[in-house]
Write an enzyme that holds these catalytic residues in place. Structure first.
Site, short mmCIF file in Angstrom:
data_model
loop_
_atom_site.label_atom_id
_atom_site.label_comp_id
_atom_site.label_asym_id
_atom_site.label_seq_id
_atom_site.Cartn_x
_atom_site.Cartn_y
_atom_site.Cartn_z
N HIS A 188 45.69 6.62 32.25
CA HIS A 188 45.46 5.57 31.04
C HIS A 188 46.72 5.05 30.50
O HIS A 188 46.75 4.21 29.32
CB HIS A 188 44.75 6.34 30.00
N ARG B 70 29.71 6.00 27.95
CA ARG B 70 30.07 5.41 27.34
C ARG B 70 30.15 3.96 27.80
O ARG B 70 30.07 3.78 28.98
CB ARG B 70 31.79 5.52 26.71
N ASN C 181 32.48 0.24 28.34
CA ASN C 181 33.41 -0.46 28.19
C ASN C 181 33.27 -1.79 28.73
O ASN C 181 32.18 -2.14 29.45
CB ASN C 181 34.76 0.18 29.12
N TYR D 5 45.56 -7.97 27.50
CA TYR D 5 45.51 -6.55 28.36
C TYR D 5 44.21 -6.90 29.25
O TYR D 5 44.34 -6.51 30.35
CB TYR D 5 45.32 -5.35 27.63
N LYS D 6 43.26 -7.52 28.55
CA LYS D 6 41.86 -7.76 29.44
C LYS D 6 42.10 -9.08 30.22
O LYS D 6 40.99 -9.39 30.74
CB LYS D 6 40.66 -7.73 28.52
N GLU E 67 31.12 -1.93 31.94
CA GLU E 67 31.03 -0.88 32.83
C GLU E 67 30.43 0.34 31.84
O GLU E 67 30.49 0.67 30.83
CB GLU E 67 32.45 -0.23 33.08
N TYR F 246 38.74 -0.50 19.89
CA TYR F 246 38.44 0.98 20.45
C TYR F 246 38.06 2.11 19.87
O TYR F 246 38.30 2.27 18.45
CB TYR F 246 40.16 1.29 21.03
#
Lengths: 200, 346
Positions: free
Chosen positions: B193, B223, B225, B316-317, B265, B37
């Site tokens: 978040h 940005r 993602n 998490y993904k 994204e 991140y």
């Protein structure tokens, strides 16, 4: 006080009486009565300007309603359930005037319902004074069918509406006053781990 | 240049694919061989010609089919589009931003004529011809945000700014990576978040929020993602997770190249002029592994990124069940050669 590292969970700062308020609107549930008693005892001026709505719920045997009555609040409504309390609260909020301060005390799902009612009447959620009392049971919204399941103390829990076994995520919506429940066996159909008591 | 719009699906038979041109312009999100991140926000300046960032709003060959998929999602679940009453001015701001940008950069497909408050909008790919009064919602067939975003690729959230925070008070979300607009409606920046691991303690969200509260009109930022999705499914919502989650168990060494997609994204944020709200756009791009490895640098790099990804992020993904199979596939496309810095193909 309920301490949590869940970022989306509100911080319940405690029921401190606002001396500047012209009217105190106190919604309490179960053990939340004790928070109202602690905040208002010895404050006759505040008691004379307070409207209290109370739903005893599981605390009925303790008869907190009698203690609230003994304090002599200007107005005390003892309601048979949380939904009827919220209905009455909405009526009072509809005619509330400037200077009214809203308080909520009890289990988390109840606080969420009171805050949501306040927000619907234009009250800034940050101005509502809240105190968590009683069980850590969660109110859970099924993300699939949107049904609410109250008093959840275990995960996974079966949605009381659509029957999908739900993992209770540590993600809280203030608007809904609920945690998020998501299918736990979508990737392993039928393979549901045993329910664990987590939020008693 | 006229775009040839494809007729394809993002569900059921999954006929979605990228043309060679679309592969070449894919917004590959890794500028080096590992990932962690970061507050990777940059000015939303025009990128190279034909790239996904050449124009502020990117319209590509998937436009018509994506809009058809959005309509199907909304028909099944109207809660994917919600707006609180105080966001109506921001909705009109969004109408102006999207129509102006699309008409300016794709004049062969979209035309906007403004005569004071009388606006005339022509959308040729979707065969729409609409005259309306800007600011008067009764002159459009749908609420302004829903009207314009049913005609623009990407999810859109409108963020109100107050009390030194940003509040998700409106949005249309049909191509999301497993988050629920309905659940997150009304939350502030820190709250929505909340479930993201690691980043809170790194201070990522504190810094990002401070930056965004000072976002200036006319200076949008962006940005990238990313995550990975099995099958080219745009609507990977939690609402339907009980239906699509099983896809994650279907990856085999034989089908991994076709089934596993890198999902990127392109997120952009604009300050809006009338409402002072912020529009947060989340544009989803999909590319299957066998398309991605046609760019040798990307095949090598994604192999290394996935292989070395921290376990919390794998989890998490949602990559746990198919990461190893994908790494094995990509390993065959990684000869160990060094990769050049930056995102773009060599």
């Amino acid at each position: 006080m309920l301490v949590s590292n869940i970022k989306s969970r509100p911080v319940y700062g405690g029921l401190k009486v606002d001396d500047a308020a012209r009217r105190h609107l106190v919604a309490a549930e179960g053990e939340g009565a004790l928070a109202a008693l602690a905040a208002f005892t010895g404050r006759p001026e505040a008691i004379a300007r307070a409207t209290v709505l109370y739903s005893p719920g599981g605390s009925a045997p303790q008869d907190h309603a009698a203690k609230l009555g003994a304090l002599g609040f200007d107005d005390l409504f003892v309601m048979p359930s949380q939904p009827t309390l919220i209905t009455r609260l909405n009526v009072i909020l509809a005619t509330a005037t400037m200077g009214a301060r809203l308080y909520a005390a009890g289990v988390e799902g109840f606080i969420g319902s009171v805050v949501a009612a306040g927000m619907a009447h234009g009250i800034d959620q940050a101005s509502i004074r809240t105190e968590h009392r009683g069980s850590l049971a969660r109110r859970v919204q099924c993300v699939h069918c949107k049904g609410m399941t109250d008093n959840v103390t275990v995960s996974p829990v079966v949605c009381s509406h659509c029957g999908i076994p739900l993992l209770v995520r540590d993600h809280f919506s203030r608007r809904l006053g609920a945690f998020q429940g998501v299918s736990i066996d979508a990737e392993t159909p039928g393979d549901v781990p045993p329910a664990e008591e987590l939020y008693a | 240049m006229t775009i040839q719009f494809k007729n394809e699906t993002f569900r059921d038979d999954f006929t979605f694919s990228n043309s060679p041109e679309a592969i070449h312009r894919f917004p590959f999100p890794f500028d080096k061989d590992q990932y962690m991140y970061a507050v990777n926000i940059e000015q939303h300046m025009p990128g190279p010609a034909k790239s996904a960032t050449e124009f502020p709003i990117d319209i590509d060959e998937h436009y018509v089919s994506e809009m058809r998929d959005r309509a199907l999602v909304l028909k099944a679940d109207p809660l994917r589009c919600q707006s609180q009453p105080h966001m109506i001015t921001a909705e009109w701001d969004l109408v102006e931003l999207l129509m102006e940008s699309m008409a300016k950069h794709y004049p062969e497909h979209f035309t906007l004529t403004r005569d004071g408050d009388r606006w005339h909008w022509i959308n040729r790919p979707l065969e729409i011809d609409q005259t309306f009064t800007f600011g008067d919602a009764a002159t459009l067939p749908l609420p302004p945000m829903e009207y314009v975003t049913r005609q623009c690729q990407g999810d859109f959230c409108l963020l109100d700014q107050r009390n030194d925070n940003l509040w998700m008070d409106a949005g249309i979300v049909t191509t999301q990576a497993d988050w629920s607009l309905d659940f997150d409606m009304g939350m502030n920046f820190m709250e929505w978040h909340g479930p993201v691991p690691l980043a809170h303690d790194m201070g990522v969200f504190d810094r990002a929020l401070k930056f965004l509260l000072n976002l200036q009109q006319g200076r949008p930022v962006r940005r990238l993602n990313w995550t990975m999705t099995v099958n080219p499914r745009l609507d990977t919502s939690p609402e339907n997770y009980h239906a699509w989650g099983i896809d994650r168990t279907t990856v085999t060494p034989e089908n991994v190249g076709d089934k596993v997609h890198l999902r990127v994204e392109l997120q952009a944020l604009w300050r809006l002029p009338r409402s002072n709200a912020i529009v947060f756009s989340i544009r989803c791009y999909l590319i299957k592994m066998e398309e991605l490895v046609t760019i040798p640098k990307w095949g090598r790099r994604l192999h290394r990124v996935l292989r070395d990804l921290p376990p919390e992020l794998v989890d998490y993904k949602g990559l746990t069940r198919f990461r190893d199979t994908t790494v094995d596939y990509l390993a065959r496309h990684d000869d160990g050669a060094p990769t050049s810095p930056g995102f773009f193909p060599d």
